[in-house]
Write a protein that holds these residues in place. Structure first.
Motif, PDB file in Angstrom:
ATOM      1  N   LEU A  84       9.461 -90.983 -99.047  1.00 35.36           N
ATOM      2  CA  LEU A  84       9.952 -90.767-100.084  1.00 35.36           C
ATOM      3  C   LEU A  84       9.650 -89.234-100.531  1.00 35.36           C
ATOM      4  CD1 LEU A  84       8.738 -93.699-101.547  1.00 35.36           C
ATOM      5  CD2 LEU A  84      10.909 -92.952-100.727  1.00 35.36           C
ATOM      6  N   VAL A  85       8.689 -88.111 -99.979  1.00 40.64           N
ATOM      7  CA  VAL A  85       8.367 -86.713-100.116  1.00 40.64           C
ATOM      8  C   VAL A  85       8.387 -85.714 -99.876  1.00 40.64           C
ATOM      9  CG1 VAL A  85       6.985 -87.812-102.811  1.00 40.64           C
ATOM     10  CG2 VAL A  85       5.872 -87.414-100.886  1.00 40.64           C
ATOM     11  N   LEU A  86       8.055 -86.190 -98.758  1.00 40.97           N
ATOM     12  CA  LEU A  86       7.736 -85.351 -97.058  1.00 40.97           C
ATOM     13  C   LEU A  86       8.832 -84.806 -96.756  1.00 40.97           C
ATOM     14  CD1 LEU A  86       5.183 -86.540 -94.507  1.00 40.97           C
ATOM     15  CD2 LEU A  86       4.910 -84.962 -96.671  1.00 40.97           C
ATOM     16  N   PRO A  87       9.076 -83.324 -96.519  1.00 38.98           N
ATOM     17  CA  PRO A  87      10.186 -82.935 -96.033  1.00 38.98           C
ATOM     18  C   PRO A  87      10.535 -83.479 -95.291  1.00 38.98           C
ATOM     19  CG  PRO A  87       8.905 -81.237 -96.090  1.00 38.98           C
ATOM     20  CD  PRO A  87       8.462 -82.006 -96.540  1.00 38.98           C
ATOM     21  N   ALA A  88      11.822 -83.079 -94.242  1.00 38.81           N
ATOM     22  CA  ALA A  88      13.032 -83.869 -93.153  1.00 38.81           C
ATOM     23  C   ALA A  88      12.393 -83.133 -92.177  1.00 38.81           C
ATOM     24  CB  ALA A  88      14.419 -83.436 -93.125  1.00 38.81           C
TER      25      ALA A  88
ATOM     26  N   GLY B 229       4.886 -79.742-108.641  1.00 33.80           N
ATOM     27  CA  GLY B 229       6.697 -80.611-108.515  1.00 33.80           C
ATOM     28  C   GLY B 229       6.429 -81.851-106.682  1.00 33.80           C
ATOM     29  N   ARG B 230       7.072 -81.580-106.188  1.00 31.72           N
ATOM     30  CA  ARG B 230       7.832 -82.644-105.127  1.00 31.72           C
ATOM     31  C   ARG B 230       6.555 -82.107-104.305  1.00 31.72           C
ATOM     32  NH1 ARG B 230      13.451 -84.343-102.288  1.00 31.72           N
ATOM     33  NH2 ARG B 230      12.177 -85.948-100.474  1.00 31.72           N
ATOM     34  N   GLU B 231       6.526 -80.805-104.217  1.00 27.86           N
ATOM     35  CA  GLU B 231       5.935 -79.530-103.031  1.00 27.86           C
ATOM     36  C   GLU B 231       4.022 -80.186-103.269  1.00 27.86           C
ATOM     37  OE1 GLU B 231       6.217 -75.712-103.371  1.00 27.86           O
ATOM     38  OE2 GLU B 231       8.068 -75.381-102.556  1.00 27.86           O
ATOM     39  N   ARG B 232       4.064 -80.418-104.817  1.00 30.64           N
ATOM     40  CA  ARG B 232       2.604 -80.884-104.741  1.00 30.64           C
ATOM     41  C   ARG B 232       2.041 -82.153-104.296  1.00 30.64           C
ATOM     42  NH1 ARG B 232       0.583 -80.047-110.486  1.00 30.64           N
ATOM     43  NH2 ARG B 232       1.042 -78.048-110.092  1.00 30.64           N
ATOM     44  N   ALA B 233       3.490 -83.182-104.169  1.00 30.56           N
ATOM     45  CA  ALA B 233       2.924 -84.611-103.660  1.00 30.56           C
ATOM     46  C   ALA B 233       3.300 -84.412-101.911  1.00 30.56           C
ATOM     47  CB  ALA B 233       4.408 -85.241-104.278  1.00 30.56           C
ATOM     48  N   ALA B 234       3.523 -83.514-101.419  1.00 31.47           N
ATOM     49  CA  ALA B 234       3.388 -84.352-100.306  1.00 31.47           C
ATOM     50  C   ALA B 234       2.355 -83.323 -99.107  1.00 31.47           C
ATOM     51  CB  ALA B 234       5.090 -82.563 -99.585  1.00 31.47           C
ATOM     52  N   LEU B 235       1.737 -82.111-100.219  1.00 30.80           N
ATOM     53  CA  LEU B 235       0.806 -81.761 -99.855  1.00 30.80           C
ATOM     54  C   LEU B 235      -0.466 -82.399 -99.605  1.00 30.80           C
ATOM     55  CD1 LEU B 235      -0.603 -79.204 -98.674  1.00 30.80           C
ATOM     56  CD2 LEU B 235      -1.066 -78.304-101.521  1.00 30.80           C
ATOM     57  N   VAL B 236      -0.135 -83.724-101.385  1.00 33.16           N
ATOM     58  CA  VAL B 236      -1.671 -85.126-101.343  1.00 33.16           C
ATOM     59  C   VAL B 236      -1.850 -85.321 -99.927  1.00 33.16           C
ATOM     60  CG1 VAL B 236      -2.623 -86.497-102.179  1.00 33.16           C
ATOM     61  CG2 VAL B 236      -1.700 -84.043-103.735  1.00 33.16           C
ATOM     62  N   LEU B 237      -0.232 -85.949 -99.625  1.00 35.58           N
ATOM     63  CA  LEU B 237       0.310 -86.344 -98.537  1.00 35.58           C
ATOM     64  C   LEU B 237      -0.215 -86.688 -97.096  1.00 35.58           C
ATOM     65  CD1 LEU B 237       3.024 -88.786 -99.677  1.00 35.58           C
ATOM     66  CD2 LEU B 237       1.322 -89.229 -99.834  1.00 35.58           C
TER      67      LEU B 237
END
Length: 463
Positions: free
Chosen positions: A189-193, A12-20
């Motif tokens: 949009l995807v990185l944690p605060a 999910g969103r963790e994967r998108a954050a990791l890619v960025l």
């Protein structure tokens, strides 16, 4: 945010954050290698002397290595996501301006600014990963992908530099811009605060420590690059001042107690030896391929592709190997395999055959690289709590950058000792292999002990 399953798979969103986040370290690593092939074309087009051309390479490295510790601490104090976005925006702007300039020292200035921006981006990105993924299989897998992105970026830079320079050297400066802009648009949009910025209370920011360590590391890298030993003496003095300041600070830039964590200290020392070996070897190997074997710039980049593929495949498996065998064994084995790949270059002569001599050495080196680099990154950040992850990330990245400067300078000096050019290359390969063997010993004895800092959760660990 989506969670991962019990096997450590990222969803999910963790994967998108990791890619960025990995895209950012890909850019930082790529920029280290993009300039190498393009320098002759830049010098010819702009009529720049070699002394100015050298600073297009070393200006980036000096700024990168010198500001890393400050960058890691700033990520902890002012917010990781904020530092990541601001520094990446500066990186993109400096890349764009550099591609438009036609004067030597202003062009060098853009490279220095990019180095500072990279030094602020890398620790913020790595600490966002380590605070997003809990220690254990999930973090190991995420850090393996992160290390893979860095290694792939360096290899991609060698290839892209050769291809783009054939068209126009300015494309080498422009290439990072669209990638950085894409990350900047998507990241919010995807990185944690991330962490809440630390208000520091009444103690203030450790400006004295920051100035001393940054100036000391900058001068140290400068001394190695220019072989200016007077600058080296001043650098040692500034680093001594830094230690004295940190002992008296209530809120130090680098709490010296982190080096009492055996795994943290050993991981950083091994990372320094790793960079001396592999970055120093790459510097010598590129010269060997072009000057001794007559490879073109493009052929050199393409010839290194198998090593990059070996790194990719191996790094993808490293997390599982760590879970089974432990950090110490995997890191030490990786350094030994890397040393074997480097020493296999001793078989190469003035007309080394690619398929039977060079290719096996490149593949073995890549396998060792893919095992050791992720392991050392995991070990370096695994011994410290979440509120010091920016510091941990900055320390290990700084160790790699300083090791790169030491390795290149040392191997260049060793090359001059040979009776012939080929003898000089062989001496340099032997020295690079020795650096890797030293790193293997440090990893074997230093990473066997578990981290002494409290674990954030009672999950199964990798050590």
């Amino acid at each position: 945010m989506a969670s991962s399953d019990g096997r450590g798979r990222i969803r999910g969103r963790e994967r998108a954050a990791l890619v960025l986040l990995c895209a950012a370290v890909f850019l930082d690593s790529m920029d280290l290698s993009l300039m190498g092939v393009a320098l002759p074309a830049i010098g010819s087009d702009l009529s720049l002397p070699e002394s100015t051309l050298q600073w297009l390479m070393s200006g980036y490295a000096v700024a990168y290595g010198g500001f890393l510790l400050l960058g890691g601490r700033m990520a902890d104090l002012f917010g990781r996501r904020r530092m990541f976005l601001v520094s990446l925006a500066v990186f993109a702007a400096a890349s764009l301006v550099g591609g438009l300039l036609s004067a030597g020292w202003p062009l060098v200035a853009t490279r220095v600014v990019k180095g500072v921006a990279a030094a602020l981006t890398a620790p913020a990105a790595l600490s966002l990963i380590t605070t997003t993924f809990a220690e254990g299989p999930r973090r190991n897998r995420a850090l393996g992908v992160y290390a893979l992105a860095g290694a792939t970026g360096y290899s991609a830079g060698l290839i892209a530099s050769g291809v783009l320079t054939e068209v126009n050297w300015r494309l080498v400066f422009f290439l990072p811009v669209p990638i950085a802009l894409l990350v900047l648009v998507t990241a919010p949009l995807v990185l944690p605060a991330g962490n809440t910025p630390n208000r520091l209370g009444g103690g203030g920011f450790d400006l004295a420590g920051a100035a001393a360590v940054t100036g000391g590391v900058l001068l140290l890298v400068y001394a190695l690059t220019e072989t200016d030993w007077r600058a080296g003496v001043v650098a040692v003095g500034l680093l001594g001042v830094f230690v004295a300041v940190e002992r008296r600070q209530r809120l130090p830039l680098v709490p010296l107690g982190v080096f009492r964590v055996r795994r943290t200290a050993a991981a950083n020392l091994a990372a320094l030896a790793w960079a001396c070996a592999t970055i120093g070897w790459q510097f010598v190997a590129v010269l060997y391929l072009q000057q001794e074997l007559g490879y073109t710039a493009l052929a050199t980049g393409l010839g290194i592709v198998p090593m990059g593929l070996a790194i990719v495949v191996t790094a993808n498996l490293t997390g599982r190997l760590i879970s089974r065998w432990g950090l110490g064994r995997v890191a030490a084995a990786g350094m030994l395999v890397q040393a074997a790949g480097i020493l296999l270059f001793l078989r190469a002569g003035s007309s080394g055959d690619y398929l039977t001599v060079l290719l096996p050495a490149l593949l073995v080196h890549g396998i060792g690289n893919g095992l050791s680099f992720p392991s050392l990154n995991i070990a370096a950040v695994g011994g410290l709590p979440d509120d010091q992850q920016g510091l941990a990330s900055g320390l290990v990245t700084s160790a790699v950058q300083i090791g790169a400067g030491i390795g290149v300078a040392a191997l260049a000096a060793v090359m001059s000792l040979g009776d012939s050019a080929l003898a000089g290359y062989r001496l340099a390969f032997l020295a690079a292999g020795s650096f890797s063997l030293i790193g293997a010993l440090i990893a074997h004895f230093g990473l066997r002990a578990p981290a002494t800092a409290p674990a954030p959760a009672p999950a199964s660990t990798d050590a």
